[in-house]
Design a protein around this motif. Structure first.
Motif, PDB file in Angstrom:
ATOM      1  N   SER A   1      -9.043 -11.078   1.652  1.00  0.00           N
ATOM      2  CA  SER A   1      -8.301  -9.897   2.101  1.00  0.00           C
ATOM      3  C   SER A   1      -8.906  -8.637   1.509  1.00  0.00           C
ATOM      4  O   SER A   1      -9.552  -8.678   0.458  1.00  0.00           O
ATOM      5  CB  SER A   1      -6.828  -9.997   1.697  1.00  0.00           C
ATOM      6  OG  SER A   1      -6.681  -9.897   0.303  1.00  0.00           O
TER       7      SER A   1
ATOM      8  N   GLU B   1      -7.009  -6.439   0.388  1.00  0.00           N
ATOM      9  CA  GLU B   1      -6.162  -6.216  -0.781  1.00  0.00           C
ATOM     10  C   GLU B   1      -6.772  -6.849  -2.032  1.00  0.00           C
ATOM     11  O   GLU B   1      -6.727  -6.276  -3.114  1.00  0.00           O
ATOM     12  CB  GLU B   1      -4.745  -6.755  -0.548  1.00  0.00           C
ATOM     13  CG  GLU B   1      -3.928  -5.962   0.442  1.00  0.00           C
ATOM     14  CD  GLU B   1      -4.320  -6.233   1.905  1.00  0.00           C
ATOM     15  OE1 GLU B   1      -4.919  -7.295   2.198  1.00  0.00           O
ATOM     16  OE2 GLU B   1      -4.037  -5.363   2.738  1.00  0.00           O
ATOM     17  N   ALA B   2      -7.340  -8.059  -1.882  1.00  0.00           N
ATOM     18  CA  ALA B   2      -7.972  -8.722  -3.031  1.00  0.00           C
ATOM     19  C   ALA B   2      -9.162  -7.903  -3.526  1.00  0.00           C
ATOM     20  O   ALA B   2      -9.351  -7.737  -4.732  1.00  0.00           O
ATOM     21  CB  ALA B   2      -8.409 -10.139  -2.662  1.00  0.00           C
TER      22      ALA B   2
ATOM     23  N   GLY C   1      -9.491  -4.697  -3.154  1.00  0.00           N
ATOM     24  CA  GLY C   1      -8.891  -3.522  -3.779  1.00  0.00           C
ATOM     25  C   GLY C   1      -8.347  -3.817  -5.166  1.00  0.00           C
ATOM     26  O   GLY C   1      -8.538  -3.014  -6.090  1.00  0.00           O
ATOM     27  N   GLN C   2      -7.680  -4.965  -5.324  1.00  0.00           N
ATOM     28  CA  GLN C   2      -7.154  -5.330  -6.640  1.00  0.00           C
ATOM     29  C   GLN C   2      -8.278  -5.428  -7.662  1.00  0.00           C
ATOM     30  O   GLN C   2      -8.160  -4.915  -8.778  1.00  0.00           O
ATOM     31  CB  GLN C   2      -6.434  -6.680  -6.575  1.00  0.00           C
ATOM     32  CG  GLN C   2      -5.088  -6.639  -5.922  1.00  0.00           C
ATOM     33  CD  GLN C   2      -4.512  -8.055  -5.774  1.00  0.00           C
ATOM     34  OE1 GLN C   2      -5.019  -9.026  -6.318  1.00  0.00           O
ATOM     35  NE2 GLN C   2      -3.430  -8.144  -5.021  1.00  0.00           N
TER      36      GLN C   2
ATOM     37  N   ALA D   1      -9.151   4.512  -4.605  1.00  0.00           N
ATOM     38  CA  ALA D   1      -8.315   4.059  -3.484  1.00  0.00           C
ATOM     39  C   ALA D   1      -8.897   4.516  -2.144  1.00  0.00           C
ATOM     40  O   ALA D   1      -8.900   3.759  -1.168  1.00  0.00           O
ATOM     41  CB  ALA D   1      -6.881   4.558  -3.655  1.00  0.00           C
TER      42      ALA D   1
ATOM     43  N   ASP E   1     -10.105   2.066   0.889  1.00  0.00           N
ATOM     44  CA  ASP E   1      -9.658   2.229   2.277  1.00  0.00           C
ATOM     45  C   ASP E   1     -10.839   2.318   3.228  1.00  0.00           C
ATOM     46  O   ASP E   1     -10.796   1.798   4.345  1.00  0.00           O
ATOM     47  CB  ASP E   1      -8.787   3.483   2.439  1.00  0.00           C
ATOM     48  CG  ASP E   1      -7.401   3.314   1.848  1.00  0.00           C
ATOM     49  OD1 ASP E   1      -7.002   2.157   1.575  1.00  0.00           O
ATOM     50  OD2 ASP E   1      -6.727   4.335   1.654  1.00  0.00           O
TER      51      ASP E   1
END
Length: 192
Positions: A78, A80-81, A83-84, A177, A181
Motif C-alpha cells: 500500500s 500507506e505502508a 508513507g509510514q 507528506a 502523496d
C-alpha cells in the motif's frame, strides 16, 4: 558480572549520545560520558572516537528502519505502508539534527558495521518500495533511492522557526507528506 556492566555502560553511552544528538549537540566525548554517568575512560573503551560513536548511533537507527520495513513487508502492499516507513525515516533522522551529514562522513570513514547496517536498511526499503511499485500503487518513473534522497533533502532544508536545526519542525513533516502523496500512481487522461 563485568560483561553485564560493560554492556550496560555501552547502552548508557549510546542513550546519552542519542539524547545529545536530538538536542543538536556535537557529541563531545566528555559531555556524553558525563550524561551517561560513566568516566571518560569507559567512553573510550567503548568508542575510540566520536565518529565510532556516531557510527553506532547510526547503526541503531538503521536497524530500527530495517525492522519496520520488514514488518511492513508482511502487510498488504500500500501507499500507506510506504508513507509510514518514509515518515519514520524522516522522524528518526530529523530527531538527530547532526546525524544526516555526520552519518555520510562516518560511513565514508568507517567501511564496516554501520555501512552494512545501512545496506540492510536500504535493501529492506527497496523491497518495500518495489513491491508497491509492482502492484501498480506507485509511479513507475521513480526510483526508491531517489525518494530517500528527496526526503533527506527535505530534512536538510526544512528549518524549524524556533531553533533552525535541519529537519525539525512541522515543515519537514508537511513536505514529506507532499512527497508521499506525489508517489501515488496518477491516472493519465487517456486512461480515464
Amino acid at each position: 558480572m563485568p560483561r553485564t556492566d560493560a554492556r550496560k555502560n555501552r547502552e548508557r553511552i549510546l542513550t546519552a549520545a542519542a539524547d545529545a544528538l536530538a538536542e543538536g549537540s556535537l557529541l563531545r566525548p566528555a559531555e556524553v560520558a558525563e550524561r551517561a554517568g560513566v568516566g571518560v575512560g569507559t567512553f573510550y573503551r567503548n568508542f575510540p572516537d566520536r565518529d565510532s560513536l556516531l557510527a553506532a548511533v547510526a547503526h541503531e537507527r538503521y536497524e530500527e528502519l530495517r525492522a519496520e520495513a520488514q514488518r511492513l513487508l508482511r502487510t498488504e502492499p500500500s501507499v500507506e505502508a510506504i508513507g509510514q516507513w518514509l515518515m519514520m525515516f524522516s522522524e528518526l533522522m530529523s530527531a538527530f539534527p547532526v546525524l544526516p551529514e555526520a552519518v555520510r562522513r562516518t560511513l565514508r570513514a568507517h567501511r564496516s558495521d554501520p555501512e552494512s547496517g545501512c545496506r540492510r536498511m536500504l535493501a529492506a526499503w527497496d523491497g518495500l518500495f518495489l513491491r508497491a511499485q509492482r502492484a501498480g500503487l506507485l509511479r513507475d518513473d521513480v526510483d526508491s533511492r531517489d525518494v530517500l534522497q528527496a526526503v533527506t533533502a527535505i530534512m536538510m532544508s526544512a528549518h524549524d522557526d524556533v531553533d533552525g536545526s535541519p529537519g525539525s519542525g512541522p515543515s519537514a513533516a508537511r513536505m514529506t507528506a507532499v512527497l508521499i502523496d506525489g508517489l501515488g500512481r496518477r491516472r493519465l487522461r487517456s486512461e480515464v
